[in-house]
Design a protein around this motif. Structure first.
Motif, short mmCIF file in Angstrom:
data_model
loop_
_atom_site.label_atom_id
_atom_site.label_comp_id
_atom_site.label_asym_id
_atom_site.label_seq_id
_atom_site.Cartn_x
_atom_site.Cartn_y
_atom_site.Cartn_z
N ILE A 139 0.82 -1.21 0.00
CA ILE A 139 0.00 0.00 0.00
C ILE A 139 0.86 1.27 0.00
CG2 ILE A 139 -0.32 0.13 2.52
CD1 ILE A 139 -3.39 0.66 1.70
N SER B 280 2.40 2.43 -3.81
CA SER B 280 1.43 2.72 -4.89
C SER B 280 2.04 3.38 -6.12
CB SER B 280 0.33 3.65 -4.38
OG SER B 280 -0.41 3.00 -3.40
N ASN B 281 2.90 4.38 -5.92
CA ASN B 281 3.38 5.14 -7.08
C ASN B 281 4.69 4.62 -7.67
OD1 ASN B 281 4.94 5.88 -4.98
ND2 ASN B 281 4.25 8.02 -4.88
N TRP C 70 5.04 -2.48 -9.60
CA TRP C 70 3.81 -3.04 -10.15
C TRP C 70 4.02 -3.66 -11.53
CZ3 TRP C 70 1.51 -4.06 -6.08
CH2 TRP C 70 1.62 -3.21 -5.00
N GLN D 236 -4.45 -2.29 -5.96
CA GLN D 236 -3.58 -1.41 -6.77
C GLN D 236 -4.06 -1.53 -8.22
OE1 GLN D 236 -1.16 0.58 -5.52
NE2 GLN D 236 -1.63 -0.14 -3.46
N GLN E 269 -3.67 0.03 -10.87
CA GLN E 269 -2.75 0.24 -11.99
C GLN E 269 -2.12 -1.07 -12.45
OE1 GLN E 269 -2.27 0.95 -8.86
NE2 GLN E 269 -0.14 1.13 -8.25
#
Ligand code: ADP
Ligand code: ZN
Length: 293
Positions: free
Chosen positions: A193, A196-197, A202, A234, A236
Motif C-alpha cells: 500500500i 502505490s506510485n 507493479w 492497486q 494500476q
C-alpha cells in the motif's frame, strides 16, 4: 435462511442471508485458535434459524467426500488449525447440511452466479493477498480433482533483474513466493500500500501475474478472469498485466478485450462470503435431492 463462513487466516466472516446472496447480518471474528474462534462462530449462528451452512476456508483443506479426513483443514502453516475437523465441528453444533470448499472456490462460485461472471458457465477467480490462490468454475461447476487446485504455487519464469529469493515455505520462488503481498513487502522493504506510485514494483508484479494468467488461459480457457485480494486494490497493476499478457500470448489465442476479460470482483470484498452462502444452498439442495430419491 442460509449461513456462511468465510474462514481466513486473519479473520473469519460469518453471515446469514439468502440464496440470492443478500446478507442479512454479518460479523467478523479474529482467527486465533479453533476453540476460541469456533465458539464465537457457533454462538453467532445459534441466533438464527439457519437451514444449512456453507464454508469457504483457507487451506489446504480436504474436499474429497470419500476421504476419512473430509472436511478437515489439513497442512496449514497455522499450527493450531492443522488437521482441524472443521465440518465436524459445525455439524456437532448444528445438525444441518454443511457445504465445504476453499475460500477461492467459494469466491469463484459467487462471481460466477452473482458477480462479474454472472451468466457465464466458466470463470477463474484469483486472489493476490497474503497468499495467492485460485478457484475455477468449469462448465458450471467448481473444478475439483484429487483435491482442490492449488494454482497459486505454479512455477513462473524469473525476471532477469529480480534477485529476491522468494517467500513460499514449500517452493521459495513459485508464483505465491514471488508475488503475494508478503513477498512484495520483503522484496521492496515496504508494504504494498505504501508503494502505490512505484512503477517498477507493479510492473514486476504484473510480469509474474501475467505469466500465471497465460498458463491458466491455455489450460482452462476461462470465459472471465477475476482478480481479487488486497494486492489487486492497486488498480494500476491491471494495465501492466494486460501489456505483459498480450506480449506473452502473442496473438496465439484470441482473447476478448482485456479490460473486459480480466476484471475486479463484481461482488467486491463480498465475493467469498456470498459464494459461501451459495455453498450452503448447494449443500441444502443436495440433501433434499438425496431425500427425494
Ligand atoms: P488475506 O489474503 O489475508 O485474506 P488480503 O487479501 O487483504 O487478506 O491480503 C493481504 C495482503 O495484501 C498483505 O500482504 C497486504 O500488504 C496486501 N495489501 C492489502 N491491501 C493492499 C493495497 N491496498 N495495496 C497493496 N497491497 C495491499
Ligand atoms: Zn509455493
Amino acid at each position: 435462511m442460509l449461513g456462511a463462513i468465510e474462514a481466513g487466516g486473519t479473520k473469519f466472516v460469518c453471515a446469514v442471508g439468502d440464496d440470492e446472496g443478500n446478507i442479512v447480518e454479518r460479523i467478523q471474528i479474529p482467527t486465533t485458535v479453533p476453540e476460541e474462534t469456533m465458539e464465537e462462530v457457533i454462538a453467532f449462528f445459534q441466533k438464527y434459524p439457519v437451514e444449512s451452512i456453507g464454508i469457504g476456508s483457507f487451506g489446504p483443506i480436504d474436499v474429497n467426500k470419500e476421504s476419512p479426513t473430509y472436511g478437515y483443514i489439513t497442512s496449514t502453516p497455522k499450527t493450531a488449525w492443522k488437521n482441524y475437523p472443521f465440518v465436524r465441528a459445525i455439524k456437532d453444533a448444528f445438525d444441518i447440511p454443511v457445504g465445504f470448499n476453499t475460500d477461492v472456490n467459494a469466491a469463484a462460485l459467487g462471481e460466477a452466479k452473482l458477480g462479474a461472471a454472472k451468466g457465464l458457465d466458466s470463470c477463474l477467480y484469483i486472489t493476490v493477498g497474503t497468499g495467492i490462490g485460485a478457484g475455477a468454475v468449469v462448465q458450471g461447476k467448481l473444478l475439483q480433482g484429487l483435491t482442490h487446485p492449488e494454482m497459486g504455487h505454479i512455477l513462473v519464469r524469473r525476471h532477469s533483474e529480480d534477485q529476491y529469493a522468494g517467500k513460499c515455505p514449500y517452493h521459495k520462488d513459485c508464483l505465491e513466493g514471488l508475488a503475494a503481498g508478503p513477498a512484495i513487502e520483503e522484496r521492496w522493504g515496504e508494504k504494498g500500500i505504501q508503494l502505490s506510485n512505484r512503477e517498477d514494483v507493479w510492473n514486476l508484479e504484473a510480469y509474474y501475474i501475467a505469466q500465471a494468467l497465460m498458463q491458466y488461459i491455455l489450460i482452462l480457457s476461462p470465459k472471465k478472469i477475476i482478480l481479487g485480494g488486497g494486492v489487486m486494490k492497486q488498480k494500476q497493476v491491471f494495465t501492466y498485466i494486460h501489456n505483459h499478457l498480450l506480449q506473452l500470448v502473442n496473438g496465439y489465442v484470441e482473447l476478448p478485450e482485456l479490460s473486459d476479460y480480466i476484471v475486479s470482483p463484481g461482488l467486491g470484498d463480498n465475493a467469498g462470503i456470498t459464494g459461501s452462502l451459495l455453498l450452503a444452498q448447494e449443500a441444502l439442495l443436495s440433501k433434499q435431492t438425496l431425500q427425494n430419491s
